[in-house]
Design an enzyme around this catalytic site. Structure first.
Site, mmCIF file in Angstrom:
data_model
loop_
_atom_site.group_PDB
_atom_site.id
_atom_site.type_symbol
_atom_site.label_atom_id
_atom_site.label_comp_id
_atom_site.label_asym_id
_atom_site.label_seq_id
_atom_site.Cartn_x
_atom_site.Cartn_y
_atom_site.Cartn_z
ATOM 1 N N ASN A 64 14.297 36.267 47.029
ATOM 2 C CA ASN A 64 15.482 36.308 47.899
ATOM 3 C C ASN A 64 15.153 35.764 49.286
ATOM 4 O O ASN A 64 15.951 35.028 49.876
ATOM 5 C CB ASN A 64 16.023 37.738 48.005
ATOM 6 C CG ASN A 64 16.940 38.085 46.853
ATOM 7 O OD1 ASN A 64 18.038 37.554 46.737
ATOM 8 N ND2 ASN A 64 16.495 38.973 45.975
ATOM 9 N N MET A 86 10.622 47.640 49.184
ATOM 10 C CA MET A 86 10.702 48.821 48.310
ATOM 11 C C MET A 86 10.198 50.092 48.990
ATOM 12 O O MET A 86 9.483 50.889 48.392
ATOM 13 C CB MET A 86 9.927 48.549 47.019
ATOM 14 C CG MET A 86 10.387 47.311 46.262
ATOM 15 S SD MET A 86 12.145 47.280 45.869
ATOM 16 C CE MET A 86 12.147 48.340 44.434
ATOM 17 N N HIS A 124 20.690 45.061 46.660
ATOM 18 C CA HIS A 124 20.306 45.999 45.606
ATOM 19 C C HIS A 124 20.769 45.423 44.264
ATOM 20 O O HIS A 124 21.908 44.944 44.147
ATOM 21 C CB HIS A 124 20.959 47.363 45.858
ATOM 22 C CG HIS A 124 20.563 48.379 44.840
ATOM 23 N ND1 HIS A 124 19.303 48.957 44.821
ATOM 24 C CD2 HIS A 124 21.237 48.904 43.788
ATOM 25 C CE1 HIS A 124 19.232 49.790 43.803
ATOM 26 N NE2 HIS A 124 20.383 49.783 43.159
ATOM 27 N N GLN A 167 22.138 35.238 40.910
ATOM 28 C CA GLN A 167 23.319 35.515 41.745
ATOM 29 C C GLN A 167 22.912 36.069 43.110
ATOM 30 O O GLN A 167 23.545 35.773 44.124
ATOM 31 C CB GLN A 167 24.245 36.511 41.037
ATOM 32 C CG GLN A 167 24.807 35.986 39.735
ATOM 33 C CD GLN A 167 25.544 34.668 39.939
ATOM 34 O OE1 GLN A 167 26.430 34.566 40.776
ATOM 35 N NE2 GLN A 167 25.161 33.653 39.165
ATOM 36 N N GLU A 168 21.848 36.873 43.126
ATOM 37 C CA GLU A 168 21.349 37.397 44.411
ATOM 38 C C GLU A 168 21.040 36.238 45.361
ATOM 39 O O GLU A 168 21.339 36.289 46.558
ATOM 40 C CB GLU A 168 20.094 38.242 44.196
ATOM 41 C CG GLU A 168 20.331 39.510 43.403
ATOM 42 C CD GLU A 168 19.093 40.397 43.330
ATOM 43 O OE1 GLU A 168 18.351 40.492 44.318
ATOM 44 O OE2 GLU A 168 18.867 41.003 42.262
HETATM 45 C C1 GAR Z 1 15.561 41.962 43.799
HETATM 46 O O1 GAR Z 1 16.173 42.033 42.538
HETATM 47 C C2 GAR Z 1 16.197 42.946 44.752
HETATM 48 O O2 GAR Z 1 17.581 43.103 44.549
HETATM 49 C C3 GAR Z 1 15.466 44.202 44.393
HETATM 50 O O3 GAR Z 1 14.140 43.798 44.199
HETATM 51 C C4 GAR Z 1 14.128 42.456 43.735
HETATM 52 C C5 GAR Z 1 13.218 41.694 44.656
HETATM 53 O O4 GAR Z 1 13.048 40.395 44.215
HETATM 54 N N1 GAR Z 1 15.586 45.179 45.424
HETATM 55 C C6 GAR Z 1 15.582 46.482 45.208
HETATM 56 O O5 GAR Z 1 15.450 46.976 44.104
HETATM 57 C C7 GAR Z 1 15.765 47.339 46.443
HETATM 58 N N2 GAR Z 1 16.202 48.642 46.108
HETATM 59 P P1 GAR Z 1 12.472 39.294 45.198
HETATM 60 O O6 GAR Z 1 11.214 39.898 45.841
HETATM 61 O O7 GAR Z 1 12.103 38.165 44.288
HETATM 62 O O8 GAR Z 1 13.510 38.953 46.210
#
Ligand code: GAR
Length: 197
Positions: A14, A98, A117, A181-182
């Site tokens: 992200n 996290m 999230h 989608q994120e």
């Molecule tokens: C993502 O799916 C985000 O939404 C989730 O961790 C992943 C991180 O991916 N976040 C949580 O669970 C927070 N409660 P990334 O490090 O590749 O962005």
């Protein structure tokens, strides 16, 4: 010009999506902002290396080195605040960060502290969101960008994206579908906010 500080704990996809969007020709200059720093609570977070390669400042504030949550959050805030510009507080973007933050930390950054999230909140706050959506028989899952408040994975919703849950899905295949989608909604929300704040 505003600074954006992104907090990560892992792969940072992200974070990378936000950085890449900020650099796109059609977006550059319109943000009035730059990603000034990426901070991780984990020294081995993969995203740190990628951010470094982009020439972005990185810092590690390892939660394991602090006696309690309050001490960690104080150190984290000091790290963030080094990237604030005079008279211009930075937007603080949690991107796969996290750690649960203390109420004092949340209050300090209220109104400029965002999270993404991997569920359609208010459903499935907390961990293991994708498996829980599958187990519940959900036909749709998704992701939510929201303001951070003192309650876990709560706070006013800024954007959501939904994807279908397919019969053959595992938590991993569903997570990958949600993640695509994120990467679209998080940069978009940030761009919209930067126009307003
Ligand atoms: C993502 O799916 C985000 O939404 C989730 O961790 C992943 C991180 O991916 N976040 C949580 O669970 C927070 N409660 P990334 O490090 O590749 O962005």
């Amino acid at each position: 010009m505003k600074n954006i500080v992104i907090l990560i704990s892992g792969s940072g996809s992200n974070m990378a999506a936000i950085v890449k969007t900020a650099k796109r020709d059609d977006w550059a200059g319109k943000w009035g902002a730059r990603v000034a720093a990426v901070i991780s609570n984990k020294p081995d977070a993969k995203g740190l290396q990628w951010a470094n390669q982009q020439g972005i400042a990185t810092e590690v504030v390892a939660h394991k080195h602090y006696a309690n949550r309050a001490a960690f959050d104080t150190a984290l805030a000091q790290s963030i605040d080094r990237f604030e510009l005079p008279g211009n507080p930075a937007l603080v973007v949690l991107a796969g960060f996290m750690r649960i933050l203390t109420p004092d930390f949340v209050a300090k950054y209220q109104g400029r502290l965002l999270n993404i999230h991997p569920s359609l909140l208010p459903a499935f706050a907390g961990l293991h969101t994708h498996q829980r959506a599958i187990d519940a028989g959900c036909k749709f899952a998704g992701a939510t960008v929201h303001w951070v408040t003192t309650a876990l994975d709560d706070g006013p919703i800024l954007a959501q994206a939904a994807v279908p849950v397919l019969p053959e899905d595992s938590a991993d295949t569903l997570a990958a579908r949600v993640l695509t989608q994120e990467h679209l909604i998080y940069p978009q929300v940030i761009a919209d906010l930067l126009r307003k704040i």
